[in-house]
Motif scaffolding. Structure first.
Motif, PDB file in Angstrom:
ATOM      1  N   PRO A  90     -11.388  14.773  -3.662  1.00  0.00           N
ATOM      2  CA  PRO A  90     -12.114  13.878  -4.563  1.00  0.00           C
ATOM      3  C   PRO A  90     -12.599  14.612  -5.806  1.00  0.00           C
ATOM      4  O   PRO A  90     -12.790  15.825  -5.799  1.00  0.00           O
ATOM      5  N   LEU A  91     -12.806  13.855  -6.876  1.00  0.00           N
ATOM      6  CA  LEU A  91     -13.289  14.441  -8.118  1.00  0.00           C
ATOM      7  C   LEU A  91     -14.761  14.803  -8.012  1.00  0.00           C
ATOM      8  O   LEU A  91     -15.534  14.084  -7.390  1.00  0.00           O
ATOM      9  N   PRO A  92     -15.187  15.915  -8.649  1.00  0.00           N
ATOM     10  CA  PRO A  92     -16.624  16.112  -8.841  1.00  0.00           C
ATOM     11  C   PRO A  92     -17.177  14.968  -9.675  1.00  0.00           C
ATOM     12  O   PRO A  92     -16.479  14.393 -10.508  1.00  0.00           O
ATOM     13  N   SER A  93     -18.441  14.623  -9.452  1.00  0.00           N
ATOM     14  CA  SER A  93     -19.006  13.451 -10.124  1.00  0.00           C
ATOM     15  C   SER A  93     -18.963  13.577 -11.638  1.00  0.00           C
ATOM     16  O   SER A  93     -18.845  12.588 -12.351  1.00  0.00           O
ATOM     17  N   ALA A  94     -19.021  14.812 -12.167  1.00  0.00           N
ATOM     18  CA  ALA A  94     -19.020  14.998 -13.614  1.00  0.00           C
ATOM     19  C   ALA A  94     -17.680  14.651 -14.245  1.00  0.00           C
ATOM     20  O   ALA A  94     -17.587  14.471 -15.457  1.00  0.00           O
ATOM     21  N   GLN A  95     -16.606  14.548 -13.443  1.00  0.00           N
ATOM     22  CA  GLN A  95     -15.280  14.286 -13.987  1.00  0.00           C
ATOM     23  C   GLN A  95     -14.873  12.824 -13.897  1.00  0.00           C
ATOM     24  O   GLN A  95     -13.739  12.474 -14.178  1.00  0.00           O
ATOM     25  N   VAL A  96     -15.791  11.952 -13.493  1.00  0.00           N
ATOM     26  CA  VAL A  96     -15.441  10.545 -13.363  1.00  0.00           C
ATOM     27  C   VAL A  96     -15.072   9.956 -14.713  1.00  0.00           C
ATOM     28  O   VAL A  96     -14.111   9.222 -14.864  1.00  0.00           O
ATOM     29  N   GLY A  97     -15.846  10.302 -15.743  1.00  0.00           N
ATOM     30  CA  GLY A  97     -15.501   9.947 -17.113  1.00  0.00           C
ATOM     31  C   GLY A  97     -15.334   8.465 -17.334  1.00  0.00           C
ATOM     32  O   GLY A  97     -16.142   7.650 -16.916  1.00  0.00           O
ATOM     33  N   THR A  98     -14.242   8.105 -17.996  1.00  0.00           N
ATOM     34  CA  THR A  98     -14.033   6.723 -18.430  1.00  0.00           C
ATOM     35  C   THR A  98     -13.036   5.976 -17.555  1.00  0.00           C
ATOM     36  O   THR A  98     -12.414   5.028 -18.007  1.00  0.00           O
ATOM     37  N   LEU A  99     -12.853   6.399 -16.305  1.00  0.00           N
ATOM     38  CA  LEU A  99     -11.925   5.702 -15.414  1.00  0.00           C
ATOM     39  C   LEU A  99     -12.577   4.406 -14.951  1.00  0.00           C
ATOM     40  O   LEU A  99     -12.994   4.254 -13.814  1.00  0.00           O
ATOM     41  N   SER A 100     -12.681   3.433 -15.867  1.00  0.00           N
ATOM     42  CA  SER A 100     -13.523   2.271 -15.625  1.00  0.00           C
ATOM     43  C   SER A 100     -12.824   1.156 -14.870  1.00  0.00           C
ATOM     44  O   SER A 100     -13.472   0.248 -14.384  1.00  0.00           O
ATOM     45  N   ARG A 101     -11.504   1.181 -14.766  1.00  0.00           N
ATOM     46  CA  ARG A 101     -10.803   0.062 -14.164  1.00  0.00           C
ATOM     47  C   ARG A 101     -10.229   0.405 -12.792  1.00  0.00           C
ATOM     48  O   ARG A 101      -9.404  -0.329 -12.258  1.00  0.00           O
ATOM     49  N   MET A 102     -10.638   1.522 -12.224  1.00  0.00           N
ATOM     50  CA  MET A 102     -10.097   1.916 -10.938  1.00  0.00           C
ATOM     51  C   MET A 102     -11.186   2.551 -10.094  1.00  0.00           C
ATOM     52  O   MET A 102     -12.241   2.940 -10.594  1.00  0.00           O
ATOM     53  N   ALA A 103     -10.936   2.627  -8.795  1.00  0.00           N
ATOM     54  CA  ALA A 103     -11.861   3.301  -7.896  1.00  0.00           C
ATOM     55  C   ALA A 103     -11.642   4.805  -7.986  1.00  0.00           C
ATOM     56  O   ALA A 103     -10.513   5.278  -8.108  1.00  0.00           O
ATOM     57  N   VAL A 104     -12.735   5.555  -7.934  1.00  0.00           N
ATOM     58  CA  VAL A 104     -12.673   7.013  -8.054  1.00  0.00           C
ATOM     59  C   VAL A 104     -13.424   7.640  -6.889  1.00  0.00           C
ATOM     60  O   VAL A 104     -14.591   7.323  -6.646  1.00  0.00           O
ATOM     61  N   LYS A 105     -12.745   8.524  -6.162  1.00  0.00           N
ATOM     62  CA  LYS A 105     -13.399   9.264  -5.091  1.00  0.00           C
ATOM     63  C   LYS A 105     -14.262  10.376  -5.680  1.00  0.00           C
ATOM     64  O   LYS A 105     -13.843  11.071  -6.598  1.00  0.00           O
ATOM     65  N   LEU A 106     -15.456  10.547  -5.123  1.00  0.00           N
ATOM     66  CA  LEU A 106     -16.374  11.586  -5.574  1.00  0.00           C
ATOM     67  C   LEU A 106     -16.537  12.640  -4.489  1.00  0.00           C
ATOM     68  O   LEU A 106     -16.813  12.315  -3.330  1.00  0.00           O
ATOM     69  N   ASP A 113     -15.144  11.591   3.914  1.00  0.00           N
ATOM     70  CA  ASP A 113     -15.495  12.883   3.327  1.00  0.00           C
ATOM     71  C   ASP A 113     -15.810  12.775   1.847  1.00  0.00           C
ATOM     72  O   ASP A 113     -15.843  13.774   1.146  1.00  0.00           O
ATOM     73  N   HIS A 114     -16.040  11.565   1.346  1.00  0.00           N
ATOM     74  CA  HIS A 114     -16.313  11.401  -0.075  1.00  0.00           C
ATOM     75  C   HIS A 114     -17.080  10.108  -0.310  1.00  0.00           C
ATOM     76  O   HIS A 114     -17.101   9.212   0.539  1.00  0.00           O
ATOM     77  N   ALA A 115     -17.732  10.040  -1.461  1.00  0.00           N
ATOM     78  CA  ALA A 115     -18.308   8.781  -1.931  1.00  0.00           C
ATOM     79  C   ALA A 115     -17.264   8.086  -2.804  1.00  0.00           C
ATOM     80  O   ALA A 115     -16.223   8.661  -3.131  1.00  0.00           O
ATOM     81  N   LEU A 116     -17.550   6.854  -3.188  1.00  0.00           N
ATOM     82  CA  LEU A 116     -16.589   6.087  -3.977  1.00  0.00           C
ATOM     83  C   LEU A 116     -17.326   5.322  -5.066  1.00  0.00           C
ATOM     84  O   LEU A 116     -18.354   4.686  -4.809  1.00  0.00           O
ATOM     85  N   VAL A 117     -16.797   5.396  -6.290  1.00  0.00           N
ATOM     86  CA  VAL A 117     -17.292   4.608  -7.418  1.00  0.00           C
ATOM     87  C   VAL A 117     -16.201   3.615  -7.795  1.00  0.00           C
ATOM     88  O   VAL A 117     -15.039   4.000  -7.958  1.00  0.00           O
ATOM     89  N   PHE A 118     -16.555   2.334  -7.919  1.00  0.00           N
ATOM     90  CA  PHE A 118     -15.527   1.335  -8.214  1.00  0.00           C
ATOM     91  C   PHE A 118     -16.158   0.125  -8.902  1.00  0.00           C
ATOM     92  O   PHE A 118     -17.347  -0.160  -8.726  1.00  0.00           O
ATOM     93  N   PRO A 119     -15.367  -0.614  -9.703  1.00  0.00           N
ATOM     94  CA  PRO A 119     -15.881  -1.781 -10.438  1.00  0.00           C
ATOM     95  C   PRO A 119     -15.931  -3.016  -9.546  1.00  0.00           C
ATOM     96  O   PRO A 119     -15.015  -3.849  -9.546  1.00  0.00           O
TER      97      PRO A 119
END
Length: 409
Positions: A74-90, A331-337
């Motif tokens: 998963p990505l570190p939280s600082a690298q989430v950036g502008t991935l606004s239209r998809m789910a991102v693992k943290l 093993d990760h959190a998830l950020v998603f719209p």
């Protein structure tokens, strides 16, 4: 890259033992068993007929190979950036990751031993602290199996690192003369200022006074429960969830976990959901900000399916097949719209901790029209840890501001 996997070896007279995978790799769920190097370390064993072990090994895939196969960390939280239209693992912080890993491995070991002796597995194990896991083991296991469990725990502790815990924020004054058990517990953990944040949150959540879910789609799920803090929306009305004024320290503890996992996340509200297995839906009461979801319990059926035009997993919605991706949340959190993309619970009933244990998730989200909230209430929410989004202009409500009082919902 270090991977940890959970295996059982079954053998019998006159034949070599067979390796059977009991669970998912914690970091790379789909790395095939054939990639295990010969130096895999067996750290716990019982009899020739029953071996329980923890394999620590280095992944033979490069980072680029893992990314091509969709198996990257998963990505570190600082690298989430502008991935606004998809789910991102943290990626989880080190202290949370290893505490969660230990509780998962001990729970998996205990439940497998209980199955071995055909004992009933308590659903509360999914949110049980380390010391309580040992209490269950001592009470429920036969002496020889409890010795095996203790030996496994000792060897695990010697092999797996233990990062420094986070420094907790100071507590708030207790808001009433008879605070709830959860509020007392949160105050106690914050008062100490240290210790395991993961265990503090899970022990506190286990004491919350949950209610029946508010969503219409959850009314038929009798085992589903929820607990809400922060801003709440009911149609055009915006107010404060009724539990918030009486749970300032619970707010401080849970919001600290959210910010520890994802410091850039902005949110007005928290929900702790129990056994919420939802069909595909969108969170239409949410604002445009993303949801952050963290699995608090130790079971394998805490996954989430999120709509993705490039996804490879299909779910039916209103007579149509929709494409998406599945995220295990182990093993990760998830950020998603959640306001824009369909999402649904994705049970994995074949997993080792699938059916017996309760599913607890923490969601940090933003309600729409939250800007109608009066300034004093915003200040109070920020004081107990809510990182409110930037005010992006007038409320989108069709009602004038004077008809949107701060109410307890």
């Amino acid at each position: 890259m270090v991977l940890l996997s959970w295996f059982k070896l079954l053998g019998g007279p006159g034949r070599p033992p067979e390796i059977l995978c009991l669970g998912r790799h914690i970091c790379c769920p789909a790395v095939p068993l054939a990639t295990l190097p010969a130096c895999a370390l067996f750290v716990s064993q019982a009899s020739p007929h029953w071996l329980s072990l923890l394999c620590l090994f280095s992944c033979s895939y490069s980072s680029s190979q893992l990314e091509v196969n969709g198996l990257g960390r998963p990505l570190p939280s600082a690298q989430v950036g502008t991935l606004s239209r998809m789910a991102v693992k943290l990626e989880l912080p080190g202290d949370i990751y290893y505490d969660a890993l230990e509780s998962y491995m001990l729970t998996a070991q205990l439940t497998e031993l209980m199955r071995w002796q055909q004992a009933v597995i308590p659903a509360a194990l999914s949110l049980t602290a380390r010391n309580d896991i040992f209490r269950y083991a001592r009470t429920l296991l036969r002496p020889e199996l409890y010795q095996l469990f203790s030996r496994y725990s000792e060897q695990y502790s010697r092999l797996v690192p233990c990062p420094m815990p986070a420094v907790l924020p100071p507590p708030d004054d207790l808001a009433s003369e008879r605070p709830s058990l959860a509020e007392q517990h949160a105050w106690m953990h914050l008062q100490t200022g240290g210790g395991s944040l993961w265990e503090a949150v899970r022990q506190t959540v286990a004491l919350l006074d949950f209610e029946a879910p508010r969503q219409v789609m959850m009314k038929q799920h009798r085992q589903a429960r929820s607990f809400h803090l922060g801003v709440c929306a009911r149609g055009p009305l915006i107010g404060i969830c009724k539990a918030t004024p009486l749970h300032h320290n619970v707010c401080r503890l849970l919001t600290f976990l959210v910010k520890h996992v994802h410091p850039e996340h902005r949110f007005t509200s928290l929900a702790v959901n129990v056994n919420h297995f939802t069909p595909p839906h969108k969170d239409t009461q949410n604002g445009p900000q993303h949801n952050l979801i963290i699995s608090l319990s130790q079971q394998d059926h805490g996954g989430l399916w999120v709509e993705d035009p490039q996804g490879k997993i299909y779910l039916e919605h209103q007579g149509e097949l929709r494409r998406g991706e599945h995220f295990s949340l182990l093993d990760h959190a998830l950020v998603f719209p959640a306001h824009r993309n369909l999402h649904a619970s994705y049970p994995e009933r074949s997993a080792p901790l699938a059916s017996e244990l309760d599913r607890f998730t923490l969601i940090a989200y933003t309600v729409r029209n939250w800007a109608s909230l009066r300034a004093p209430m915003r200040t109070r929410l920020q004081a107990v840890g809510f990182d409110l989004p930037e005010d992006d202009g007038p409320s989108q409500s069709s009602l004038p501001p004077m008809l949107l009082p701060t109410v307890l919902i």
